[in-house]
Design a protein around this motif. Sequence first.
Motif, mmCIF file in Angstrom:
data_model
loop_
_atom_site.group_PDB
_atom_site.id
_atom_site.type_symbol
_atom_site.label_atom_id
_atom_site.label_comp_id
_atom_site.label_asym_id
_atom_site.label_seq_id
_atom_site.Cartn_x
_atom_site.Cartn_y
_atom_site.Cartn_z
ATOM 1 N N GLN A 1 0.843 -1.190 0.000
ATOM 2 C CA GLN A 1 0.000 0.000 0.000
ATOM 3 C C GLN A 1 0.877 1.238 0.000
ATOM 4 O O GLN A 1 1.744 1.407 0.836
ATOM 5 N N GLN A 3 1.670 4.842 0.807
ATOM 6 C CA GLN A 3 1.182 5.858 1.739
ATOM 7 C C GLN A 3 2.332 6.643 2.334
ATOM 8 O O GLN A 3 3.489 6.231 2.280
ATOM 9 N N VAL A 5 3.024 8.931 6.037
ATOM 10 C CA VAL A 5 2.503 9.186 7.378
ATOM 11 C C VAL A 5 3.381 10.234 8.048
ATOM 12 O O VAL A 5 4.590 10.034 8.189
ATOM 13 N N CYS A 22 8.090 12.482 7.758
ATOM 14 C CA CYS A 22 7.160 11.888 6.797
ATOM 15 C C CYS A 22 7.724 10.532 6.399
ATOM 16 O O CYS A 22 8.771 10.464 5.761
ATOM 17 N N TYR A 97 0.945 18.763 6.407
ATOM 18 C CA TYR A 97 0.759 17.585 5.571
ATOM 19 C C TYR A 97 1.981 17.338 4.701
ATOM 20 O O TYR A 97 2.597 18.268 4.171
ATOM 21 N N THR A 119 -0.388 11.312 -3.420
ATOM 22 C CA THR A 119 -0.368 10.578 -2.160
ATOM 23 C C THR A 119 -0.207 11.581 -1.022
ATOM 24 O O THR A 119 0.797 12.296 -0.983
ATOM 25 N N TRP A 120 -1.187 11.620 -0.131
ATOM 26 C CA TRP A 120 -1.207 12.574 0.978
ATOM 27 C C TRP A 120 -1.300 11.835 2.303
ATOM 28 O O TRP A 120 -1.963 10.790 2.407
ATOM 29 N N GLY A 121 -0.666 12.422 3.303
ATOM 30 C CA GLY A 121 -0.803 11.890 4.647
ATOM 31 C C GLY A 121 -2.012 12.479 5.347
ATOM 32 O O GLY A 121 -2.738 13.312 4.795
ATOM 33 N N GLN A 122 -2.191 12.062 6.573
ATOM 34 C CA GLN A 122 -3.362 12.491 7.350
ATOM 35 C C GLN A 122 -3.102 13.804 8.079
ATOM 36 O O GLN A 122 -4.023 14.409 8.620
#
Length: 130
Positions: A1, A3, A5, A22, A97, A119-122
Motif C-alpha cells: 500500500q 502511503q 505518514v 514523513c 501535511y 499521495t497525501w498523509g493524514q
Amino acid sequence: QVQVVESGGRLVHPGGSLRLSCQASGFDSAYYAFGWFRQAPGKGREGVGCTSVGVGKGFSWYPDSAEGRFSISRDKDKNMVYLQIDNLKPEDTAVYYCAAAQAGYGCYRSRTTPSDYDTWGQGTPVTVSS
C-alpha cells in the motif's frame, strides 16, 4: 500500500524549533518529489516547501513567506522526508501535511502545485503558543 505518514507535531513555544517527519511506505521515496503543506484553522492549504528529484541532486523550493525558517531534507535509507521549522511563530499553528508526487511533478523551481501530488498523509498538528 502506497502511503505517507506524518509525525512530530506538538505544542511548541514561540521561537522554538521542530522537525516533522514523513515516513513513506510502499514506494521508494528516492524517485518521488515531496511537498509539505499546512492548513491553519479557517484558512486554505498552503505550500511551505517541496523537494524534487532529477538529474544530480535535485532542488528544493520554498515560498518567500517561509523567510528561510523552513528546510526539507531526505533520508533515503529510511525512506523518510523531514521538514525542519525554526523560530516558530504563533502564525505557524496549523496541521502540516506531507505529500508525494511522481518525479518531475509537484515541485518546480518557482512553485509547488498541490494538484500534482497523488499521495497525501493524514496530517500532524503543530501549535505554537506560549
